[in-house]
Design a protein around this motif. Structure first.
Motif, PDB file in Angstrom:
ATOM      1  N   GLY A 198     -26.484  -1.675  18.048  1.00  0.00           N
ATOM      2  CA  GLY A 198     -27.154  -2.805  17.397  1.00  0.00           C
ATOM      3  C   GLY A 198     -26.244  -3.531  16.421  1.00  0.00           C
ATOM      4  N   LEU A 199     -25.317  -2.811  15.831  1.00  0.00           N
ATOM      5  CA  LEU A 199     -24.352  -3.417  14.909  1.00  0.00           C
ATOM      6  C   LEU A 199     -23.224  -4.131  15.651  1.00  0.00           C
ATOM      7  CD1 LEU A 199     -24.092  -0.520  12.284  1.00  0.00           C
ATOM      8  CD2 LEU A 199     -25.080  -2.786  11.891  1.00  0.00           C
ATOM      9  N   GLY A 200     -23.169  -3.943  16.966  1.00  0.00           N
ATOM     10  CA  GLY A 200     -22.131  -4.597  17.746  1.00  0.00           C
ATOM     11  C   GLY A 200     -20.850  -3.800  17.887  1.00  0.00           C
ATOM     12  N   PHE A 201     -20.898  -2.501  17.529  1.00  0.00           N
ATOM     13  CA  PHE A 201     -19.713  -1.671  17.673  1.00  0.00           C
ATOM     14  C   PHE A 201     -19.525  -1.283  19.145  1.00  0.00           C
ATOM     15  CE2 PHE A 201     -20.666  -0.236  13.088  1.00  0.00           C
ATOM     16  CZ  PHE A 201     -19.964  -1.312  12.577  1.00  0.00           C
ATOM     17  N   GLY A 202     -18.407  -0.600  19.438  1.00  0.00           N
ATOM     18  CA  GLY A 202     -18.060  -0.367  20.834  1.00  0.00           C
ATOM     19  C   GLY A 202     -18.047   1.084  21.249  1.00  0.00           C
ATOM     20  N   ASP A 203     -17.334   1.332  22.343  1.00  0.00           N
ATOM     21  CA  ASP A 203     -17.277   2.663  22.930  1.00  0.00           C
ATOM     22  C   ASP A 203     -16.582   3.662  22.012  1.00  0.00           C
ATOM     23  OD1 ASP A 203     -18.492   1.609  25.163  1.00  0.00           O
ATOM     24  OD2 ASP A 203     -16.618   1.298  26.254  1.00  0.00           O
ATOM     25  N   ARG A 252     -32.360   5.711  21.547  1.00  0.00           N
ATOM     26  CA  ARG A 252     -31.277   4.722  21.530  1.00  0.00           C
ATOM     27  C   ARG A 252     -31.845   3.315  21.355  1.00  0.00           C
ATOM     28  NH1 ARG A 252     -27.650   2.240  26.307  1.00  0.00           N
ATOM     29  NH2 ARG A 252     -26.300   0.990  24.965  1.00  0.00           N
ATOM     30  N   ARG A 253     -32.940   3.005  22.078  1.00  0.00           N
ATOM     31  CA  ARG A 253     -33.519   1.663  21.978  1.00  0.00           C
ATOM     32  C   ARG A 253     -34.017   1.387  20.560  1.00  0.00           C
ATOM     33  NH1 ARG A 253     -36.612   2.982  26.549  1.00  0.00           N
ATOM     34  NH2 ARG A 253     -38.535   2.338  25.518  1.00  0.00           N
ATOM     35  N   ALA A 254     -34.616   2.414  19.944  1.00  0.00           N
ATOM     36  CA  ALA A 254     -35.066   2.255  18.556  1.00  0.00           C
ATOM     37  C   ALA A 254     -33.880   2.022  17.631  1.00  0.00           C
ATOM     38  CB  ALA A 254     -35.844   3.491  18.115  1.00  0.00           C
ATOM     39  N   GLY A 255     -32.808   2.779  17.833  1.00  0.00           N
ATOM     40  CA  GLY A 255     -31.614   2.607  17.012  1.00  0.00           C
ATOM     41  C   GLY A 255     -31.025   1.215  17.134  1.00  0.00           C
ATOM     42  N   ILE A 256     -31.009   0.663  18.359  1.00  0.00           N
ATOM     43  CA  ILE A 256     -30.481  -0.690  18.555  1.00  0.00           C
ATOM     44  C   ILE A 256     -31.248  -1.687  17.693  1.00  0.00           C
ATOM     45  CG2 ILE A 256     -30.290  -2.587  20.226  1.00  0.00           C
ATOM     46  CD1 ILE A 256     -29.685  -0.414  22.361  1.00  0.00           C
ATOM     47  N   GLY A 261     -31.295  -5.013  12.478  1.00  0.00           N
ATOM     48  CA  GLY A 261     -31.924  -5.450  11.239  1.00  0.00           C
ATOM     49  C   GLY A 261     -33.436  -5.311  11.184  1.00  0.00           C
ATOM     50  N   LYS A 262     -34.052  -4.769  12.224  1.00  0.00           N
ATOM     51  CA  LYS A 262     -35.506  -4.604  12.200  1.00  0.00           C
ATOM     52  C   LYS A 262     -35.887  -3.410  11.335  1.00  0.00           C
ATOM     53  CE  LYS A 262     -36.367  -6.632  16.758  1.00  0.00           C
ATOM     54  NZ  LYS A 262     -36.883  -7.885  16.241  1.00  0.00           N
ATOM     55  N   SER A 263     -37.077  -3.471  10.740  1.00  0.00           N
ATOM     56  CA  SER A 263     -37.568  -2.356   9.943  1.00  0.00           C
ATOM     57  C   SER A 263     -37.999  -1.218  10.866  1.00  0.00           C
ATOM     58  CB  SER A 263     -38.766  -2.794   9.097  1.00  0.00           C
ATOM     59  OG  SER A 263     -39.880  -3.078   9.933  1.00  0.00           O
ATOM     60  N   LEU A 264     -38.155  -0.027  10.296  1.00  0.00           N
ATOM     61  CA  LEU A 264     -38.597   1.119  11.093  1.00  0.00           C
ATOM     62  C   LEU A 264     -39.990   0.878  11.660  1.00  0.00           C
ATOM     63  CD1 LEU A 264     -38.251   3.979  12.163  1.00  0.00           C
ATOM     64  CD2 LEU A 264     -39.010   4.850   9.933  1.00  0.00           C
ATOM     65  N   SER A 265     -40.889   0.345  10.849  1.00  0.00           N
ATOM     66  CA  SER A 265     -42.269   0.123  11.326  1.00  0.00           C
ATOM     67  C   SER A 265     -42.306  -0.907  12.449  1.00  0.00           C
ATOM     68  CB  SER A 265     -43.182  -0.301  10.173  1.00  0.00           C
ATOM     69  OG  SER A 265     -42.718  -1.499   9.581  1.00  0.00           O
ATOM     70  N   ASP A 266     -41.551  -1.991  12.311  1.00  0.00           N
ATOM     71  CA  ASP A 266     -41.509  -3.002  13.375  1.00  0.00           C
ATOM     72  C   ASP A 266     -40.872  -2.436  14.645  1.00  0.00           C
ATOM     73  OD1 ASP A 266     -42.708  -4.868  11.773  1.00  0.00           O
ATOM     74  OD2 ASP A 266     -40.854  -5.932  11.257  1.00  0.00           O
ATOM     75  N   LYS A 309     -31.240   2.353   3.440  1.00  0.00           N
ATOM     76  CA  LYS A 309     -29.804   2.082   3.330  1.00  0.00           C
ATOM     77  C   LYS A 309     -29.367   1.127   4.430  1.00  0.00           C
ATOM     78  CE  LYS A 309     -25.378   4.424   2.573  1.00  0.00           C
ATOM     79  NZ  LYS A 309     -24.729   5.724   2.341  1.00  0.00           N
ATOM     80  N   ASP A 310     -28.511   0.205   4.087  1.00  0.00           N
ATOM     81  CA  ASP A 310     -27.966  -0.735   5.070  1.00  0.00           C
ATOM     82  C   ASP A 310     -27.095   0.030   6.070  1.00  0.00           C
ATOM     83  OD1 ASP A 310     -25.563  -2.520   5.989  1.00  0.00           O
ATOM     84  OD2 ASP A 310     -27.134  -3.918   5.389  1.00  0.00           O
ATOM     85  N   PRO A 311     -27.343  -0.147   7.390  1.00  0.00           N
ATOM     86  CA  PRO A 311     -26.575   0.605   8.383  1.00  0.00           C
ATOM     87  C   PRO A 311     -25.070   0.440   8.260  1.00  0.00           C
ATOM     88  CG  PRO A 311     -28.488  -0.398   9.421  1.00  0.00           C
ATOM     89  CD  PRO A 311     -28.427  -0.932   8.023  1.00  0.00           C
ATOM     90  N   ARG A 312     -24.598  -0.767   7.898  1.00  0.00           N
ATOM     91  CA  ARG A 312     -23.144  -0.963   7.761  1.00  0.00           C
ATOM     92  C   ARG A 312     -22.588  -0.140   6.602  1.00  0.00           C
ATOM     93  NH1 ARG A 312     -20.803  -4.651  10.982  1.00  0.00           N
ATOM     94  NH2 ARG A 312     -22.227  -6.017  12.154  1.00  0.00           N
TER      95      ARG A 312
END
Length: 330
Positions: A198-203, A252-256, A261-266, A309-312
């Motif tokens: 979701g952050l756009g990082f790679g392999d 994985r889909r939830a993590g994406i 930037g989506k909240s956990l509840s959303d 906490k901000d994922p980045r």
């Protein structure tokens, strides 16, 4: 065999289809009356699996009827529902019935594994099934390999004979603790893999997460009595690979979505199904503190999910930790 499957989610439905194809008589229980009517009318369980449910599979919302004269009972409910379902059935199941548990999780209140939760209430033999096995593929008879474990290996061998065919291969592993922990804890790392995507990082990032994630899963597993080699097998590395890389993985889909930037509840509202890794993160975080086990990835995912906490910033925290030797934990 006459087999009851409790829970008509994706896994329960897939297992019903698989066992029906082997010639077993299947009664699939759901407590949701709308789901019951949908499957009976259309023979589809659209919310969970876009595949036809054969007419031979009986569907019911009468749990007593589902369990009548059944020697094999498959628990296919989410981990947070296991205690309540076992409480409901403990006085109506046969004493010699074998419970096959498919739920992958650690109870957040007691911090017990699912087999421990079940055996707290009933004395029946419990066999755990774990490993890399998306329901979406099992129901279509795509070759899959999993692991069975129990404190009673003869019960494992019996279930192996009942459930294994040319498309669904089952191994036996005597390390019950490791098998259950591997199947549960990999969901935390899958959340992390999704956040990375979701952050756009790679392999590169995902490979690091999976490898170091396996290291901390093993650390906690060994502290709780597991054989470290178990985590190199199907319920460890195998399940980690499939859950971190596939879009079938809810974790994985939830993590994406969280990484975007989506909240956990959303996120949970959009997924619309149980994401086991959320509660497991909470349980593993507690266990790591109780046993003083270093689990930096789990800690950061806990901070993202439950402390905002901000994922980045979480990624930055992981990448700037004190210098280490890779094998210093071994």
């Amino acid at each position: 065999m006459d087999i009851a499957i409790l829970g008509a989610g994706s896994w329960g439905t897939a297992m019903a289809i698989h066992l029906n194809s082997m010639g077993h008589n299947i009664c699939l229980w759901t407590k949701n009356p709308n789901q019951l009517e949908e499957i009976k009318k259309t023979r589809y369980n659209k919310k969970y699996l876009d595949v036809m449910v054969p007419e031979e599979i009986e569907i019911t919302n009468d749990i007593g009827y589902a369990l009548k004269n059944k020697k094999i009972i498959i628990l296919a409910v989410p981990s947070h529902a296991v205690r309540n379902v076992v409480e409901d059935i403990k006085n109506i199941i046969q004493d010699d019935a074998i419970i096959v548990n498919l739920a992958k999780g650690i109870e957040t209140t007691s911090l017990k594994r699912m087999s421990e939760v079940i055996n707290e209430m009933i004395d029946n033999h419990v066999v755990v099934l774990s490993g890399p096995s998306h329901a979406e593929e099992v129901c279509r008879h795509i070759p899959t390999a999993c692991v069975l474990s129990s404190i009673d290996i003869k019960a494992c061998e019996y279930i192996q004979d009942v459930m294994m065919d040319e498309n669904f291969r089952l191994y036996i592993n005597k390390d019950l603790i490791g098998v259950e922990l591997g199947g549960s804890l990999k969901n935390i790392i899958a959340l992390g893999a999704g956040i990375s995507d979701g952050l756009g990082f790679g392999d590169n990032t995902k490979a690091a997460l999976m490898t170091r994630g396996l290291a901390e899963i093993t650390r906690l597993g060994v502290a709780l009595g597991s054989d470290p080699l178990t985590f190199l097998g199907l319920t460890g590395m195998g399940d980690l690979i499939v859950t971190c890389t596939s879009m079938f993985s809810r974790n994985r889909r939830a993590g994406i979505k969280i990484g975007q930037g989506k909240s956990l509840s959303d996120t949970l509202d959009e997924i619309g199904m149980v994401v086991e890794g959320i509660n497991t993160t909470k349980s593993a975080y507690k266990l790591s503190k109780i046993h003083n086990i270093e689990m930096p990835i789990t800690n950061e995912i806990y901070s993202i999910l439950f402390e905002g906490k901000d994922p980045r910033k979480a990624v930055h925290s992981l990448m700037t930790r004190n210098k280490k030797h890779e094998m210093e934990d071994i």
